[in-house]
Structures are given as C-alpha cells and as structure tokens.
Design a protein around this motif. Structure first.
Motif, PDB file in Angstrom:
ATOM      1  N   ARG A 185      -6.013  91.473   8.113  1.00 28.27           N
ATOM      2  CA  ARG A 185      -6.575  91.766   6.791  1.00 28.27           C
ATOM      3  C   ARG A 185      -5.476  91.713   5.735  1.00 28.27           C
ATOM      4  NH1 ARG A 185     -10.068  96.243   7.961  1.00 28.27           N
ATOM      5  NH2 ARG A 185      -8.416  97.701   7.438  1.00 28.27           N
ATOM      6  N   GLU A 186      -4.342  92.320   6.071  1.00 24.99           N
ATOM      7  CA  GLU A 186      -3.255  92.325   5.091  1.00 24.99           C
ATOM      8  C   GLU A 186      -2.736  90.918   4.849  1.00 24.99           C
ATOM      9  OE1 GLU A 186      -0.543  95.242   6.592  1.00 24.99           O
ATOM     10  OE2 GLU A 186      -1.892  96.885   5.990  1.00 24.99           O
ATOM     11  N   GLU A 187      -2.637  90.155   5.931  1.00 27.58           N
ATOM     12  CA  GLU A 187      -2.167  88.775   5.791  1.00 27.58           C
ATOM     13  C   GLU A 187      -3.113  87.979   4.893  1.00 27.58           C
ATOM     14  OE1 GLU A 187      -1.895  85.106   8.783  1.00 27.58           O
ATOM     15  OE2 GLU A 187      -1.301  87.032   9.650  1.00 27.58           O
ATOM     16  N   MET A 188      -4.430  88.160   5.141  1.00 29.07           N
ATOM     17  CA  MET A 188      -5.423  87.418   4.361  1.00 29.07           C
ATOM     18  C   MET A 188      -5.452  87.861   2.908  1.00 29.07           C
ATOM     19  SD  MET A 188      -6.801  85.014   5.972  1.00 29.07           S
ATOM     20  CE  MET A 188      -7.985  84.646   4.678  1.00 29.07           C
ATOM     21  N   GLN A 189      -5.161  89.154   2.658  1.00 33.70           N
ATOM     22  CA  GLN A 189      -5.109  89.607   1.269  1.00 33.70           C
ATOM     23  C   GLN A 189      -4.101  88.793   0.471  1.00 33.70           C
ATOM     24  OE1 GLN A 189      -4.166  93.788   1.354  1.00 33.70           O
ATOM     25  NE2 GLN A 189      -6.051  94.301   2.440  1.00 33.70           N
ATOM     26  N   PHE A 190      -2.928  88.613   1.079  1.00 34.47           N
ATOM     27  CA  PHE A 190      -1.903  87.847   0.371  1.00 34.47           C
ATOM     28  C   PHE A 190      -2.313  86.394   0.231  1.00 34.47           C
ATOM     29  CE2 PHE A 190       0.716  91.432   1.921  1.00 34.47           C
ATOM     30  CZ  PHE A 190       1.103  91.895   0.670  1.00 34.47           C
ATOM     31  N   GLU A 191      -2.933  85.876   1.290  1.00 33.19           N
ATOM     32  CA  GLU A 191      -3.322  84.473   1.250  1.00 33.19           C
ATOM     33  C   GLU A 191      -4.336  84.217   0.128  1.00 33.19           C
ATOM     34  OE1 GLU A 191      -4.509  81.330   4.673  1.00 33.19           O
ATOM     35  OE2 GLU A 191      -3.135  82.969   5.114  1.00 33.19           O
ATOM     36  N   ILE A 192      -5.335  85.092   0.035  1.00 33.93           N
ATOM     37  CA  ILE A 192      -6.334  84.925  -1.022  1.00 33.93           C
ATOM     38  C   ILE A 192      -5.676  85.082  -2.395  1.00 33.93           C
ATOM     39  CG2 ILE A 192      -8.381  85.987  -2.057  1.00 33.93           C
ATOM     40  CD1 ILE A 192      -9.349  86.627   0.752  1.00 33.93           C
ATOM     41  N   LYS A 193      -4.775  86.044  -2.482  1.00 30.86           N
ATOM     42  CA  LYS A 193      -4.074  86.264  -3.762  1.00 30.86           C
ATOM     43  C   LYS A 193      -3.282  85.009  -4.153  1.00 30.86           C
ATOM     44  CE  LYS A 193      -2.897  88.797  -7.218  1.00 30.86           C
ATOM     45  NZ  LYS A 193      -3.906  88.768  -8.296  1.00 30.86           N
ATOM     46  N   HIS A 194      -2.622  84.398  -3.166  1.00 25.66           N
ATOM     47  CA  HIS A 194      -1.838  83.193  -3.464  1.00 25.66           C
ATOM     48  C   HIS A 194      -2.741  82.057  -3.913  1.00 25.66           C
ATOM     49  CE1 HIS A 194       1.657  84.687  -0.771  1.00 25.66           C
ATOM     50  NE2 HIS A 194       1.721  85.148  -2.002  1.00 25.66           N
ATOM     51  N   ILE A 195      -3.880  81.905  -3.214  1.00 28.44           N
ATOM     52  CA  ILE A 195      -4.805  80.841  -3.613  1.00 28.44           C
ATOM     53  C   ILE A 195      -5.289  81.082  -5.035  1.00 28.44           C
ATOM     54  CG2 ILE A 195      -7.122  79.934  -3.182  1.00 28.44           C
ATOM     55  CD1 ILE A 195      -6.561  80.293  -0.185  1.00 28.44           C
ATOM     56  N   HIS A 196      -5.562  82.326  -5.339  1.00 28.53           N
ATOM     57  CA  HIS A 196      -5.998  82.663  -6.690  1.00 28.53           C
ATOM     58  C   HIS A 196      -4.932  82.286  -7.708  1.00 28.53           C
ATOM     59  CE1 HIS A 196      -6.056  85.746 -10.013  1.00 28.53           C
ATOM     60  NE2 HIS A 196      -7.204  85.106 -10.196  1.00 28.53           N
ATOM     61  N   ASP A 197      -3.674  82.624  -7.414  1.00 28.93           N
ATOM     62  CA  ASP A 197      -2.599  82.306  -8.354  1.00 28.93           C
ATOM     63  C   ASP A 197      -2.406  80.806  -8.502  1.00 28.93           C
ATOM     64  OD1 ASP A 197      -2.229  84.953  -8.742  1.00 28.93           O
ATOM     65  OD2 ASP A 197      -0.542  85.144  -7.346  1.00 28.93           O
ATOM     66  N   GLN A 198      -2.474  80.086  -7.343  1.00 26.00           N
ATOM     67  CA  GLN A 198      -2.272  78.635  -7.375  1.00 26.00           C
ATOM     68  C   GLN A 198      -3.341  77.918  -8.174  1.00 26.00           C
ATOM     69  OE1 GLN A 198      -2.171  76.944  -3.459  1.00 26.00           O
ATOM     70  NE2 GLN A 198      -0.323  78.119  -2.950  1.00 26.00           N
ATOM     71  N   LEU A 199      -4.613  78.231  -7.872  1.00 19.58           N
ATOM     72  CA  LEU A 199      -5.709  77.472  -8.457  1.00 19.58           C
ATOM     73  C   LEU A 199      -6.118  78.004  -9.812  1.00 19.58           C
ATOM     74  CD1 LEU A 199      -7.987  77.039  -5.325  1.00 19.58           C
ATOM     75  CD2 LEU A 199      -6.205  75.511  -6.160  1.00 19.58           C
ATOM     76  N   GLY A 200      -5.775  79.255 -10.098  1.00 18.89           N
ATOM     77  CA  GLY A 200      -6.163  79.825 -11.381  1.00 18.89           C
ATOM     78  C   GLY A 200      -7.650  80.057 -11.533  1.00 18.89           C
ATOM     79  N   VAL A 201      -8.393  80.118 -10.410  1.00 20.19           N
ATOM     80  CA  VAL A 201      -9.826  80.394 -10.538  1.00 20.19           C
ATOM     81  C   VAL A 201     -10.013  81.878 -10.851  1.00 20.19           C
ATOM     82  CG1 VAL A 201     -10.644  78.593  -8.998  1.00 20.19           C
ATOM     83  CG2 VAL A 201     -10.022  80.820  -8.059  1.00 20.19           C
ATOM     84  N   SER A 202     -11.155  82.179 -11.430  1.00 23.09           N
ATOM     85  CA  SER A 202     -11.502  83.576 -11.651  1.00 23.09           C
ATOM     86  C   SER A 202     -12.162  84.093 -10.387  1.00 23.09           C
ATOM     87  CB  SER A 202     -12.487  83.712 -12.807  1.00 23.09           C
ATOM     88  OG  SER A 202     -12.054  82.909 -13.883  1.00 23.09           O
ATOM     89  N   MET A 203     -11.860  85.344 -10.056  1.00 27.03           N
ATOM     90  CA  MET A 203     -12.467  85.883  -8.847  1.00 27.03           C
ATOM     91  C   MET A 203     -13.045  87.263  -9.125  1.00 27.03           C
ATOM     92  SD  MET A 203     -10.121  84.903  -5.588  1.00 27.03           S
ATOM     93  CE  MET A 203      -9.889  83.202  -5.075  1.00 27.03           C
ATOM     94  N   ILE A 204     -14.236  87.475  -8.598  1.00 29.47           N
ATOM     95  CA  ILE A 204     -14.796  88.822  -8.556  1.00 29.47           C
ATOM     96  C   ILE A 204     -14.917  89.193  -7.090  1.00 29.47           C
ATOM     97  CG2 ILE A 204     -16.705  90.333  -9.176  1.00 29.47           C
ATOM     98  CD1 ILE A 204     -17.381  88.519 -11.452  1.00 29.47           C
ATOM     99  N   TYR A 205     -14.307  90.311  -6.751  1.00 32.96           N
ATOM    100  CA  TYR A 205     -14.109  90.671  -5.355  1.00 32.96           C
ATOM    101  C   TYR A 205     -14.720  92.049  -5.142  1.00 32.96           C
ATOM    102  CZ  TYR A 205     -11.233  91.044  -1.077  1.00 32.96           C
ATOM    103  OH  TYR A 205     -10.780  91.148   0.208  1.00 32.96           O
ATOM    104  N   VAL A 206     -15.541  92.160  -4.104  1.00 26.49           N
ATOM    105  CA  VAL A 206     -16.163  93.451  -3.820  1.00 26.49           C
ATOM    106  C   VAL A 206     -15.559  94.034  -2.550  1.00 26.49           C
ATOM    107  CG1 VAL A 206     -18.283  94.508  -2.934  1.00 26.49           C
ATOM    108  CG2 VAL A 206     -18.361  93.100  -4.974  1.00 26.49           C
ATOM    109  N   THR A 207     -15.160  95.284  -2.596  1.00 22.66           N
ATOM    110  CA  THR A 207     -14.628  95.914  -1.393  1.00 22.66           C
ATOM    111  C   THR A 207     -14.821  97.418  -1.478  1.00 22.66           C
ATOM    112  OG1 THR A 207     -12.700  96.185   0.008  1.00 22.66           O
ATOM    113  CG2 THR A 207     -12.315  96.102  -2.355  1.00 22.66           C
ATOM    114  N   HIS A 208     -14.757  98.082  -0.317  1.00 19.99           N
ATOM    115  CA  HIS A 208     -14.718  99.538  -0.353  1.00 19.99           C
ATOM    116  C   HIS A 208     -13.349 100.029   0.089  1.00 19.99           C
ATOM    117  CE1 HIS A 208     -16.036  98.591   3.793  1.00 19.99           C
ATOM    118  NE2 HIS A 208     -15.140  99.492   4.063  1.00 19.99           N
ATOM    119  N   ASP A 209     -12.433  99.088   0.309  1.00 21.44           N
ATOM    120  CA  ASP A 209     -11.103  99.421   0.797  1.00 21.44           C
ATOM    121  C   ASP A 209     -10.160  99.484  -0.404  1.00 21.44           C
ATOM    122  OD1 ASP A 209      -8.529  99.363   1.722  1.00 21.44           O
ATOM    123  OD2 ASP A 209      -8.986  98.082   3.435  1.00 21.44           O
TER     124      ASP A 209
END
Lengths: 436, 371
Positions: B183-207
């Motif tokens: 989970r922690e690894e994927m958090q960074f991966e998604i964050k990096h993709i977000h930074d690279q592509l510059g897409v807007s993201m709405i993310y839902v979590t309870h964590d």
C-alpha cells in the motif's frame, strides 16, 4: 478434506533427512520414503471420505450404472437362436452361405424344433426371427407342430421343405446363421431405419417405413428450439433477479420456483386447458376478434403444444444457473465500462454478457439434456407431430415389447447426448460451466 | 481562490471541478450528503477522507455520474454535468476492487476505453504499450487479471483509468485490498504518476495516513458534512474541530468548561479541578464546554517547574517499545488514556508502570475546540 486426524499425522521431522543428494528419494524420520509416509498418512482420510460417500456410490451403481449397462447389452444381445436352437446354431456355422445347408443342419433343426415343442419355448425364437424375416413365426411354429411325431425320415431336408417352402429359401438360413452368434446389429439398424436385405447386405428401409431418423432429428431441433426459448425468456428474468433489491428479488424467485412446487401433470394439463381449441387463449382471441370462431388456432396436440409446455417446465433450469452467475458479477464492472466511455449497450455486450457465458452454457446444457429425454409432456400435449423419440422408446417398451429396439434407440440417444456434451466441452470448456 | 482569470500562471484552470451545495438522499428521509461544496483546481490531488458511511463515496459516485444529486450542481471545467451520463463525462476511475474485466487480458482491458472511442488499431496498440510501461508491466499484456498479484492488478487498474488521457481521475479506496507494505509503495507510485501527468485526482479513502501522504488538500467527511477542507499540514497542526483532531493523527483529549477566554488564550477547568491554558480555536464564550486537543509528541515529560505553562501530575500505566519511539500511557487528570510519544534517542529515561511524574505542554500546542 480438512478434517484433522489425530494419530495419523506425519512425523514433523519427516523430510529433513534428505541427505543432499537430489536424486535420492526423501526419507521420513523412520527411514521410509516420504511418499510412502504421505500415502499412509492420507489413507485414513481417503478411506473415511470413501466410506461417507459409499451409500451414494452403491446406489448409483445399482440404480444408474447397472441399468445403463443392461440397456447397452440388451441393444446388441440376440441369444434366442443360440439357446433355443443350439444344435442348429452349431451346425449352420459349417455352411458357407451359398445354396442350402446340408442334411446334417436340417436334421439338427428338426431335433431342436422337436425339443422346443416339448419345452414349449419356441415362441421367443419364433418372434425374434420374425423381426428379421417376416413369416418366420408361422414357419417355425407350424413346422414344429408337424414334425413332432415324425421319426427319422429319409431326408430331413426334403421333409422340412415339403412342410414349409420357406426352408428352401437361402435368406432364411442366412438369418439363422447371422443370429446364431449371440449378438446382433439388427436393433441398431432398425433404430437407424436400416435393415438386412435378402443377401444379408445392410440397406435403408423403404421410404414408407422410415421413422426413427426423422424423429430423432425432430427431437434434436425441438430440444434446441426449447433451449433457445428458455434462454430468451430466462435471461432477462435472471438479470432482474440478480439486480433487484433483495425483498423484490425474493418474491420474483418464489415465482420462478413456483412451478417446482406444482406437479408436472398439473402444469401440463393446465396448458391443455389454456391452449386447446375451446381453451382460454382461443376464447380470448375470438372475443377480441383476432381469430374467427370457426377457425380456431390449433395450439395443442402438435409441435407448438410441446414447445410451449416444455419451455415453461424447463425455464427454471435455465434461470437458476444464469442467476447464480449473474449474482457473482459485481456491478462495478458495468460502472467501470461506463466510466471508460462505453454506452450502456456496449458495456453490456462487451463486459456483462461475456461474463454470463458460463451460466448460459450451464443452463443450456441442462435444459437441452432434460428436453431431449423428456417423455410425459410430449406424450400428453404433443399429439402426432409433437412427439419425441422417447415416446417411441416407451412404445417399444410397453406395447410392442421389442425391448432390444427400445434399448438401441435409447443407447443412440445416450450416445448423441454424450457426443454433444463432448463437442460442447471442446468448444466452451467444462471449466466454463457454472451450475451454481 | 477568487481570481479574475480562470487560469493560473502555469496555464492550469482554476475551478476545474466545482461542487455547488450538493445534497444527496437515497430514501427521502435522511441526507447522506448534507451540503458539499468544493472548488478544485486543475492538477490538484484532493482526498475525501472519512469513516465509512460519511458520504465520501457518494460524492465520488455523483462526480462519476453513477448517482444523481438530489440538489445542487456539479461543474466540470465550467460545464454543468449533473445530468450527463457517465460515458460522456470522460472521467477516469479506479474502483475499490479494481473491476478489471476477468474475461479480457490485461492489454484488452487497457484497450477497452480506446476501442469504445473508435480509435484506430495501431494507435490503440501504441497507447496500451505506453500505459503498460508507465506502470512497469511491459510483459504482462497477455495475462489475465486473475494471473496477476494484487499490486499488479492495482497498477493495471490505474493504467486503465489513465490510458484514454482523462483530465480527471477518480479513485475509490483503490489500495484498500493491499497489504501494508504494498500500500505504501503504491501510494508513492500513484503520487508520482499524478505529478508526472499533471492530471487532477479525487481520491476517496478512510485511511488517514494515505490521505496525509498523497494529497494537496483533504476534505474530512463526517455525517455527510465536510468538517474541514485543508492541506494535510493544516489538518494535523491546526484541526478546527474535535472530530478532525481525533480523526487525523493521534490525539489526547480533555473535556472541560471554559473559565476565561481572550484572543490568545482560553482557560479550561477540567472535571478533576485542574485548569489548563490552551489556544482558543473553536470556542465561543465563557461557561461553554470545550474539548482540548493535544498531540502526543508535543508533551514534555518531567519539565522543570516554571518552564511550561501547563504542568500536571501523571501516573505511568504502561510503556510500549515501538523501536524508533517509546509510547507511554499515562493517567492524567482523570484521562487514563493519555499517550506520550518520545523519540528513542540516546539517554532517554524509561519509566516503569506505577511511576508518578509530571507532564507539561505549551499553550499553542493545546487547542480548545468544540465540545
């Protein structure tokens, strides 16, 4: 089997003895090969499992495997000649099939017939040979009656031919020789609208006597049609069942299962009430002026009746497997497809429908196999044109008492179903089959 | 936020996604979402955080078009989309259980959004290839989803949501099914993709830790209402109410009555009689109930008398060794669950259960919130 088995566990140290040599079999702590130890450990589990299912296995063997085996045997068995005319059967083996057999064979026949007349068991062999060669019944019984008091005439050959000229017919002797092996193909030939001609060659029955092949093809396509109708009618219902809220879908499920709680005869006869020419449906059609009163629709005692009633009866067998498959498809698949730009129709066609294929396969094969072997409904509402091959099996079992032919037709039906299943398995794959 | 133009210096659109007083009810009796307002810029990463049943997923589903708001409007890039069907919105979405189509290979899954857009075959192949390499699954195109591990399925789901180049991607608890490390690894991966592509993201979590690591801004939901919408730092350092303080991070709470109240300081009397000096954040007047919130790492153990404005007696209940820090549970002013975290650095004294010591803290670290 996850049953814990005290006392049968392998030694926890087993397996660690492996002395590094990759080729040497691993040994358990007590020095036995590991595989043997494992087998011993598992034996009790397996034995217990086998014991638990043994009542069912025995039942299946007695009530399912043995009858099928007996049916298959009966469809090729022909022991009348060999048991009731034993000397003839032996003597005729020496005959080359041309002309007439020699005097010895005729003498053997006369002896057999005399003995049969005393034992009063010539009827069976007479009617058996009569299937193969019409007129044989009277030939045998008549001859036997006439020679009872005849002692050693000059020539049995001439005497017998004198009594009945059929004995001078090479064809008769060919039939006797063919049937004296104990086994026969003639039931299967009859079931496939074929027969042996005078020379003993296999030919098709004359046009007017061909029944079974056409009937089998008709049974096949009507079963396919019924399966298809069940699919068309059942798919939307299963979809509703799987997607409606629980309280509504429970009610709907009751309605789907309701037919199961009603006797098959009640359901079939209620279709008679609805579909007959003075029935509910015709009355309504006449009342609203769609159909003229003198020209009422014939909806029953024909193929329509069989198809309608059987579709209704077999519908739950299509709906239930479909429902269980659809229930397991998460709604998020459709949502995902829609979020990626697919219209509702595309999402259904490319995402939902392919995932229901195992259910369609299971439902279709269930309905089809049940349909092809159905008997009561076609017998009651099928009339002349809506009859199935099964109705002829029943006819030969109960009326004509030609059990061999009945067994042969049933075996062909069994073979056809197995073939279709294998074909299906080859195309769809049985692991793609989900029955629930 | 209010600027005359609709774009900032980088050419990113302001107010890319707008929720305007959105309400949602399913049964006509209770509101699942009571009044949701959001103004999101292009390229932002916004997390909707809250306990289950707080309305966050409903908001996401309204954004995606699977639910229709009972009241209010949603705008995407200035266009009202409230009545637009999902497939016309062009929003990428990652689902909780990935929703990878099990009857298609990974490559077919990725090609699906492109094929329904009638893209020609060679473009589809090229884009699928690029998307696979983006999530480092270049050789997995021919596999079925069931043949992949959880983390790989997760990456395919992310790639599939991005392959048709949407400007907005929604993620509905996408990491919920993964184990902690992954989970922690994927958090960074998604964050990096977000930074690279510059897409807007709405993310839902309870964590909450997921929300804190990844987001530009977090909307903390409870009971259908956004309790606070702020950056992760502001949420942790300066929670505006008791729910946010208790939901984000660890928190020692006392409830008491306000004795004195000024701009800089509130004095709160605890039921056990002690008076605590705190920073007034969400209290309106004297005599009111207030919840005091104090982060466990801001507590000083055994302070010299006079060095801290608040010094209270404490009894040690247990000391838990956490490796990099020690977690000590005290009983302070009637609160048996008063937690203090101390870094496990050289010379730290360890207490034993039953020790009687004192704890102290600063006025600004102790926030007086609503009751």
């Amino acid at each position: 089997m996850s049953v814990s088995m005290p006392g049968s566990q392998t030694n926890p140290e087993s397996g660690v003895v492996g002395s590094g040599g990759a080729t040497a079999p691993l040994l358990a702590a007590d020095g036995r090969p590991l595989k043997v130890s494992l087998r011993r450990a598992m034996f009790k589990n397996k034995a217990r499992a086998l014991l638990l299912v043994s009542p069912l296995l025995i039942f299946l063997f007695v009530a399912f495997v043995m009858p099928i085996f007996s049916m298959l045997t009966r469809s090729v068995e022909s022991n009348e000649v060999i048991t009731l005319l034993p000397n003839t059967a032996m003597a005729v083996q020496a005959w080359d099939g041309e002309g007439l057999p020699d005097e010895l064979t005729f003498a053997a026949l006369a002896g057999d017939l005399k003995q049969g007349q005393i034992d009063r068991n010539l009827g069976r062999v007479a009617s058996r040979l009569n299937y193969e060669y019409s007129g044989m019944r009277s030939t045998i019984t008549g001859t036997a009656r006439r020679i009872t008091n005849l002692e050693n005439p000059e020539s049995w050959k001439e005497t017998l031919i004198d009594i009945n000229s059929n004995w001078a017919d090479t064809g008769v002797w060919r039939v006797i020789k063919r049937e004296s092996s104990g086994y026969t193909l003639s039931y299967y030939l009859a079931a496939m609208d074929m027969r042996y001609d005078e020379e003993g060659k296999i030919v098709r029955q004359p046009e007017t006597r061909r029944v079974y092949v056409d009937l089998m093809i008709k049974t096949l396509w009507m079963s396919i049609l019924i399966t298809f109708m069940c699919f068309i009618l059942g798919y939307p219902v299963a979809f509703l069942l799987a997607s409606l809220p629980l309280s509504t879908s429970n009610l709907l499920m009751m309605m789907v299962l309701l037919p199961f709680w009603t006797s098959l005869l009640v359901r079939t006869t209620s279709w008679i009430a609805i579909l007959q020419s003075q029935g509910v449906l015709n009355n309504i059609l006449v009342a609203i002026g769609v159909v003229d009163d003198n020209n009422r629709l014939q909806l029953i005692y024909n193929q329509i009746g069989t198809i309608v009633a059987m579709t209704h009866i077999l519908l739950p067998f299509m709906i239930l497997p479909l429902y269980s498959v659809m229930k397991s498809i998460s709604p998020s698949y459709m949502r995902a497809a829609r979020s990626m730009g697919a219209t509702g129709y595309t999402a259904f066609r490319r995402v939902y429908f392919p995932q229901t294929l195992p259910g369609i396969g299971a439902g279709a094969i269930l309905v089809f196999i049940l349909a092809i072997g159905y008997y009561i409904t076609p017998a009651l509402v099928g009339g002349e044109s809506g009859r199935f091959i099964t109705n002829f099996i029943a006819y030969h079992m109960q009326v004509s008492l030609n059990w061999g032919l009945a067994a042969a037709i049933a075996s062909i039906l069994l073979g056809a179903v197995i073939m279709l299943y294998l074909l299906y398995n080859r195309i769809v794959g049985s692991d793609n089959l989900k029955l629930g | 936020m209010e600027t005359p133009t609709n774009t900032d210096r980088k050419g990113k659109k302001k107010s890319f996604v707008v929720f305007d007083s959105v309400q949602k009810t399913y049964d006509g009796e209770s509101l699942v979402v009571k009044n949701f307002n959001l103004d999101m810029d292009q390229g932002e990463f916004i997390t909707l955080l809250g306990p289950s049943g707080s309305g966050k997923t409903t908001c996401l589903m309204m954004m995606a078009g699977f639910e229709v708001p009972t009241h209010g409007q949603i705008l995407l890039d200035g266009v009202p989309i409230t009545r637009l069907p999902p497939h016309k919105r062009g929003i990428g979405m990652v689902f909780q259980n990935y929703a990878l189509f099990p009857h298609m290979t990974v490559a077919e899954n990725l090609a699906f959004p492109l094929q329904v857009r009638n893209m020609n075959k060679s473009d589809v192949t090229a884009k699928v290839k690029r998307a696979l390499s983006m999530v480092r699954l270049d050789n997995f195109g021919d596999r079925r989803p069931a043949q992949l591990s959880g983390g790989q399925q997760q990456r395919v789901a992310v790639a599939r949501a991005l392959v048709f180049e949407p400007e907005l991607v929604l993620m509905d608890e996408p990491l919920g099914a993964l184990d902690k490390n992954l989970r922690e690894e994927m958090q960074f991966e998604i964050k990096h993709i977000h930074d690279q592509l510059g897409v807007s993201m709405i993310y839902v979590t309870h964590d909450q830790s997921e929300a804190l690591t990844m987001s530009d801004r977090i909307a903390v939901f409870d009971d259908g209402i956004v309790q606070q919408l702020a950056s992760p730092e502001a949420l942790y350092e300066a929670p505006e109410n008791a729910f946010v303080a208790s939901f984000i991070g660890e928190n020692n709470a006392f409830v008491g009555d306000v004795l004195e109240l000024s701009e800089q300081e509130a004095s709160v009397k605890l039921p056990t009689g002690q008076v605590v000096r705190a920073l007034p954040v969400n209290v309106s007047g004297k005599g009111q109930k207030s919840t005091l919130s104090l982060r466990p790492e801001r507590v000083v153990i055994n302070p010299e008398p006079g060095t801290q404005p608040n010094i209270l007696d404490a009894v040690v209940h247990e000391v838990i060794y956490m490796g990099d820090h020690l977690r000590t549970r005290f009983s302070v002013a009637g609160n048996d669950n008063f937690i203090v975290k101390t870094p496990n650095s050289f010379g730290v004294s360890r207490h034993k259960a039953g020790d009687k010591i004192t704890v102290g803290w600063n006025v600004s670290d102790c926030r007086a919130l609503d009751a």
